[in-house]
Design a protein around this motif. Structure first.
Motif, PDB file in Angstrom:
ATOM      1  N   SER A 324       0.854  -1.189   0.000  1.00 59.94           N
ATOM      2  CA  SER A 324       0.000   0.000   0.000  1.00 59.94           C
ATOM      3  C   SER A 324       0.886   1.233   0.000  1.00 59.94           C
ATOM      4  CB  SER A 324      -0.923   0.028   1.233  1.00 59.94           C
ATOM      5  OG  SER A 324      -0.160   0.177   2.421  1.00 59.94           O
ATOM      6  N   GLY A 325       0.365   2.304  -0.585  1.00 58.83           N
ATOM      7  CA  GLY A 325       1.173   3.511  -0.632  1.00 58.83           C
ATOM      8  C   GLY A 325       0.603   4.565  -1.550  1.00 58.83           C
ATOM      9  N   LEU A 326       1.511   5.368  -2.095  1.00 58.56           N
ATOM     10  CA  LEU A 326       1.141   6.529  -2.883  1.00 58.56           C
ATOM     11  C   LEU A 326       1.743   6.461  -4.271  1.00 58.56           C
ATOM     12  CD1 LEU A 326       1.980   9.286  -0.220  1.00 58.56           C
ATOM     13  CD2 LEU A 326      -0.286   8.355  -0.702  1.00 58.56           C
ATOM     14  N   PHE A 327       1.038   7.097  -5.207  1.00 53.13           N
ATOM     15  CA  PHE A 327       1.631   7.390  -6.500  1.00 53.13           C
ATOM     16  C   PHE A 327       1.586   8.898  -6.678  1.00 53.13           C
ATOM     17  CE2 PHE A 327       1.287   8.459 -10.986  1.00 53.13           C
ATOM     18  CZ  PHE A 327       2.439   7.864 -11.471  1.00 53.13           C
ATOM     19  N   LEU A 328       2.757   9.482  -7.014  1.00 53.11           N
ATOM     20  CA  LEU A 328       2.903  10.928  -7.129  1.00 53.11           C
ATOM     21  C   LEU A 328       3.355  11.263  -8.532  1.00 53.11           C
ATOM     22  CD1 LEU A 328       4.924  11.117  -3.819  1.00 53.11           C
ATOM     23  CD2 LEU A 328       2.491  11.639  -4.053  1.00 53.11           C
ATOM     24  N   PRO A 329       2.482  11.878  -9.362  1.00 53.74           N
ATOM     25  CA  PRO A 329       2.863  12.186 -10.749  1.00 53.74           C
ATOM     26  C   PRO A 329       4.090  13.095 -10.839  1.00 53.74           C
ATOM     27  CG  PRO A 329       0.496  12.442 -10.444  1.00 53.74           C
ATOM     28  CD  PRO A 329       1.087  12.248  -9.092  1.00 53.74           C
ATOM     29  N   THR A 330       4.157  14.096  -9.997  1.00 50.77           N
ATOM     30  CA  THR A 330       5.321  14.988  -9.946  1.00 50.77           C
ATOM     31  C   THR A 330       5.706  15.100  -8.477  1.00 50.77           C
ATOM     32  OG1 THR A 330       4.539  16.214 -11.874  1.00 50.77           O
ATOM     33  CG2 THR A 330       6.226  17.259 -10.540  1.00 50.77           C
ATOM     34  N   VAL A 331       6.670  14.308  -8.054  1.00 52.10           N
ATOM     35  CA  VAL A 331       6.968  14.142  -6.641  1.00 52.10           C
ATOM     36  C   VAL A 331       7.594  15.405  -6.047  1.00 52.10           C
ATOM     37  CG1 VAL A 331       9.277  13.179  -7.042  1.00 52.10           C
ATOM     38  CG2 VAL A 331       8.018  12.586  -4.943  1.00 52.10           C
ATOM     39  N   ARG A 332       7.216  15.647  -4.770  1.00 52.67           N
ATOM     40  CA  ARG A 332       7.843  16.718  -3.994  1.00 52.67           C
ATOM     41  C   ARG A 332       7.806  16.298  -2.534  1.00 52.67           C
ATOM     42  NH1 ARG A 332       6.092  21.883  -1.808  1.00 52.67           N
ATOM     43  NH2 ARG A 332       3.997  21.482  -2.606  1.00 52.67           N
ATOM     44  N   LEU A 333       8.966  16.220  -1.921  1.00 56.86           N
ATOM     45  CA  LEU A 333       9.068  15.806  -0.524  1.00 56.86           C
ATOM     46  C   LEU A 333       9.138  17.045   0.357  1.00 56.86           C
ATOM     47  CD1 LEU A 333       9.315  13.522   1.508  1.00 56.86           C
ATOM     48  CD2 LEU A 333      11.804  13.564   1.179  1.00 56.86           C
ATOM     49  N   THR A 334       8.212  17.170   1.283  1.00 52.48           N
ATOM     50  CA  THR A 334       8.148  18.312   2.190  1.00 52.48           C
ATOM     51  C   THR A 334       8.151  17.812   3.629  1.00 52.48           C
ATOM     52  OG1 THR A 334       5.733  18.357   2.300  1.00 52.48           O
ATOM     53  CG2 THR A 334       6.771  19.513   0.464  1.00 52.48           C
ATOM     54  N   ARG A 335       8.112  18.759   4.559  1.00 44.86           N
ATOM     55  CA  ARG A 335       8.048  18.386   5.970  1.00 44.86           C
ATOM     56  C   ARG A 335       6.749  17.671   6.310  1.00 44.86           C
ATOM     57  NH1 ARG A 335      10.310  23.839   9.079  1.00 44.86           N
ATOM     58  NH2 ARG A 335      12.440  23.793   8.201  1.00 44.86           N
ATOM     59  N   LYS A 336       5.728  17.949   5.516  1.00 41.65           N
ATOM     60  CA  LYS A 336       4.451  17.279   5.746  1.00 41.65           C
ATOM     61  C   LYS A 336       4.389  15.892   5.123  1.00 41.65           C
ATOM     62  CE  LYS A 336       1.815  21.602   6.028  1.00 41.65           C
ATOM     63  NZ  LYS A 336       0.669  22.380   5.478  1.00 41.65           N
ATOM     64  N   GLY A 337       5.379  15.533   4.335  1.00 37.07           N
ATOM     65  CA  GLY A 337       5.394  14.220   3.718  1.00 37.07           C
ATOM     66  C   GLY A 337       5.514  14.289   2.208  1.00 37.07           C
ATOM     67  N   TRP A 338       5.167  13.159   1.572  1.00 36.07           N
ATOM     68  CA  TRP A 338       5.246  13.058   0.127  1.00 36.07           C
ATOM     69  C   TRP A 338       4.046  13.743  -0.509  1.00 36.07           C
ATOM     70  CZ3 TRP A 338       9.566  10.894  -2.010  1.00 36.07           C
ATOM     71  CH2 TRP A 338      10.370  10.117  -1.184  1.00 36.07           C
ATOM     72  N   LEU A 339       4.320  14.665  -1.437  1.00 32.63           N
ATOM     73  CA  LEU A 339       3.269  15.391  -2.131  1.00 32.63           C
ATOM     74  C   LEU A 339       3.506  15.352  -3.630  1.00 32.63           C
ATOM     75  CD1 LEU A 339       2.975  18.592   0.121  1.00 32.63           C
ATOM     76  CD2 LEU A 339       1.542  16.548   0.213  1.00 32.63           C
ATOM     77  N   SER A 340       2.460  15.714  -4.370  1.00 33.53           N
ATOM     78  CA  SER A 340       2.587  15.905  -5.814  1.00 33.53           C
ATOM     79  C   SER A 340       2.379  17.386  -6.101  1.00 33.53           C
ATOM     80  CB  SER A 340       1.550  15.071  -6.571  1.00 33.53           C
ATOM     81  OG  SER A 340       1.606  15.335  -7.958  1.00 33.53           O
ATOM     82  N   THR A 349       6.647   8.962  -9.190  1.00 34.86           N
ATOM     83  CA  THR A 349       7.265   8.208  -8.098  1.00 34.86           C
ATOM     84  C   THR A 349       6.184   7.440  -7.356  1.00 34.86           C
ATOM     85  OG1 THR A 349       8.991   9.887  -7.818  1.00 34.86           O
ATOM     86  CG2 THR A 349       8.645   8.382  -5.985  1.00 34.86           C
ATOM     87  N   MET A 350       6.514   6.216  -6.959  1.00 36.29           N
ATOM     88  CA  MET A 350       5.606   5.395  -6.169  1.00 36.29           C
ATOM     89  C   MET A 350       6.272   5.101  -4.833  1.00 36.29           C
ATOM     90  SD  MET A 350       3.550   1.972  -7.361  1.00 36.29           S
ATOM     91  CE  MET A 350       5.048   1.139  -7.883  1.00 36.29           C
ATOM     92  N   VAL A 351       5.583   5.390  -3.747  1.00 29.70           N
ATOM     93  CA  VAL A 351       6.094   5.161  -2.396  1.00 29.70           C
ATOM     94  C   VAL A 351       5.256   4.053  -1.778  1.00 29.70           C
ATOM     95  CG1 VAL A 351       6.604   6.193  -0.155  1.00 29.70           C
ATOM     96  CG2 VAL A 351       6.738   7.592  -2.232  1.00 29.70           C
ATOM     97  N   LEU A 352       5.894   2.928  -1.433  1.00 25.76           N
ATOM     98  CA  LEU A 352       5.160   1.749  -0.970  1.00 25.76           C
ATOM     99  C   LEU A 352       5.723   1.217   0.329  1.00 25.76           C
ATOM    100  CD1 LEU A 352       4.792  -0.288  -4.289  1.00 25.76           C
ATOM    101  CD2 LEU A 352       3.058   1.142  -3.209  1.00 25.76           C
ATOM    102  N   THR A 353       4.854   0.626   1.117  1.00 27.05           N
ATOM    103  CA  THR A 353       5.244  -0.214   2.240  1.00 27.05           C
ATOM    104  C   THR A 353       4.656  -1.599   1.995  1.00 27.05           C
ATOM    105  OG1 THR A 353       5.245  -0.425   4.651  1.00 27.05           O
ATOM    106  CG2 THR A 353       3.239   0.402   3.637  1.00 27.05           C
ATOM    107  N   ALA A 354       5.273  -2.638   2.557  1.00 20.38           N
ATOM    108  CA  ALA A 354       4.908  -4.013   2.203  1.00 20.38           C
ATOM    109  C   ALA A 354       4.478  -4.806   3.431  1.00 20.38           C
ATOM    110  CB  ALA A 354       6.078  -4.703   1.523  1.00 20.38           C
ATOM    111  N   TYR A 355       3.569  -5.771   3.181  1.00 22.61           N
ATOM    112  CA  TYR A 355       3.052  -6.662   4.225  1.00 22.61           C
ATOM    113  C   TYR A 355       3.106  -8.097   3.701  1.00 22.61           C
ATOM    114  CZ  TYR A 355       0.953  -2.370   6.158  1.00 22.61           C
ATOM    115  OH  TYR A 355       0.751  -1.117   6.660  1.00 22.61           O
TER     116      TYR A 355
END
Length: 513
Positions: A324-340, A349-355
């Motif tokens: 599960s995670g995020l897909f960001l068409p135009t990635v931008r990393l901020t203090r609030k987290g991963w944004l587009s 960019t795809m940000v995933l965690t695994a189970y």
């Protein structure tokens, strides 16, 4: 009419809960979430029918009473209007000079000639004239019956609109479908992601057609205060109607649906579907293909899950994998987290965690394909004990801890969501709405007015012609219209020398003969 207005207000108030409470028939996911958030209130709302307002008995009762009230209002007024159209214009008042608008003048013509000319002038101006030809009797004329006709048309059209809405609620069908680029759709109930038939509708008589999504393209504003705003959304379809018709390419855009025999295919939205390949602990492909991620904001920051139910661990034992995670068409990393920062895939960019563990697919309980049930699963950990998570660009590969498998980010596809809607009452509703507008304009702008003329013989020959008018709306334009009628009549019949010397027309009781 008062009763109909009260019922119309009650109907509007009755529709308010349908906007405040998610409707189970059209918003099943939102309705289920509402029940969870308000567990103590939901049973009460259920008994009141607030989760299905427009099919509830109390809403139907108000609707039915409004029908009866409108019918009881329209029918007697139509009968009265028909009688009024057949009756003669009202009798001429005894003293025309007492009316608000009146004029009089001398004419060299006799009373019979003057009244015949006056009747001709009034008929040419579309007045309904009451006059016996060949006599010098007074003339009564009336105009503006379209005012009441417009009022009746408005209410009859409102009745028709309510009928159209009722028919639409009973026999319409609406469904949604998310289609990936390259995939297709056939108009059958089993193909829908969400299908909502009307009360008396079924999925057996759906219009036979299908289409394949050849591609989707979107353009966005690149600069200025509207940066990121969409300029265009275009879905290119390969469309086929029936079984024997040839396929053809069509375009579906926002507010430009595809119309197939009354069924309309609307373009609702779009998003991205990362193409991934999941390998298990044995190195075998456990799952491969595009996975739709659902947008969360205007820059298409999207969430999604990937499920590999056929995965096994290194020893060959079943060990299902979930991501599960995020897909960001135009990635931008901020203090609030991963944004587009932009909706186009400039820096995808795809940000995933695994189970790993049990996805719960065999429990018999339906699952949302866009949610991961991690209740019976364990999140992978990094070597330092922190939750395992990785950011992937197209072409990257993520290896799971302990040799449990891997996930590769192979590319990006787009998806488009469509609403397929059929409503047999659309044309009736449109015609009723147009008729309501025309009827309302007639009832507001047409003036009901009456004109009377009388010719009195003079001792020395000729006649004195009296004219008066009455506007039932109280408009001051009646004076101008009466003056125009009088001027036209004076042009048709000769006037006396007295009128030639006195060009101002005074009220009859002020004139000295």
């Amino acid at each position: 009419m008062r009763t109909a207005l009260v019922l119309l207000l009650l109907l509007a108030l009755a529709a308010v809960p349908g906007s405040l409470v998610p409707q189970a028939g059209r918003q099943p996911t939102e309705a289920a979430a509402f029940r969870v958030r308000h567990a103590w209130l939901s049973p009460i709302l259920d008994k009141l029918g607030f989760f299905d307002v427009f099919s509830s008995p109390w809403f139907a009762a108000v609707y039915l009473l409004l029908f009866i009230s409108l019918g009881g209002c329209i029918v007697p007024r139509c009968v009265q209007y028909a009688r009024a159209m057949r009756t003669r214009a009202p009798l001429v008042p005894r003293n025309l000079s007492r009316l608000p608008h009146h004029e009089s003048w001398h004419s060299a013509a006799g009373p019979e000639e003057g009244m015949s000319a006056a009747a001709s002038v009034l008929r040419r101006r579309h007045f309904r004239v009451s006059f016996e030809p060949g006599t010098n009797g007074p003339i009564a004329a009336e105009k503006g019956y379209l005012r009441e006709a417009g009022n009746l048309v408005f209410h009859a059209a409102l009745f028709g609109l309510l009928v159209a809405l009722a028919v639409g609620s009973l026999f319409s069908t609406t469904g949604q479908k998310l289609v990936l680029e390259g995939d297709g759709f056939t108009n059958t109930v089993t193909q829908y992601d969400d299908f909502n038939p009307g009360t008396l509708a079924s999925g057996d008589d759906l219009e036979p057609f299908g289409f394949r999504l050849l591609g989707f393209s979107a353009t966005y504003q690149r600069s200025g205060p509207q940066r990121g705003t969409a300029n265009s959304y275009v879905a290119r379809l390969r469309f086929t109607k029936g079984t024997d018709a040839p396929a053809r390419n069509v375009r579906v855009e926002v507010n430009h649906p595809l119309n197939v025999g009354g069924t309309k295919v609307f373009l609702l939205g779009h998003g991205y579907a990362p193409v991934v390949t999941v390998r298990d602990g044995k190195g075998k492909v456990a799952w491969s293909g595009p996975v739709p991620f659902l947008p969360q904001d205007s820059n298409l920051r999207s969430v999604g899950v990937i499920k590999a139910p056929d995965a096994v661990d290194a020893q060959g034992k079943p060990d299902q994998l979930g991501f599960s995670g995020l897909f960001l068409p135009t990635v931008r990393l901020t203090r609030k987290g991963w944004l587009s920062s932009f909706p186009a895939p400039d820096k995808p960019t795809m940000v995933l965690t695994a189970y790993h563990g049990d996805l719960g697919l065999g429990s018999g309980v339906p699952q949302n394909v866009y949610q991961l049930d991690s209740k019976n699963m364990t999140q992978f950990k990094d070597s330092d004990g922190s939750p395992f998570a990785r950011a992937l660009r197209p072409g990257d590969r993520m290896k799971l801890p302990g040799g449990a498998g891997s996930l590769s980010f192979d590319g990006i596809k787009q998806w488009a969501s469509f609403q397929i809607a059929y409503n047999p009452s659309n044309s009736t509703a449109l015609g009723s709405a147009l008729a309501m507008g025309l009827g309302l304009m007639a009832s507001l702008f047409v003036r009901r007015r009456r004109v009377w003329l009388r010719a009195v013989p003079m001792p020395g020959g000729g006649s004195r012609i009296e004219a008066a008018g009455l506007d039932r709306t109280g408009s001051e334009r009646m004076a101008e219209e009466l003056a125009t009628i009088a001027a036209e009549l004076r042009d048709k019949i000769p006037t006396t020398e007295l009128n030639a010397k006195d060009s101002t027309f005074r009220k009859p009781h002020q004139e000295q003969w």
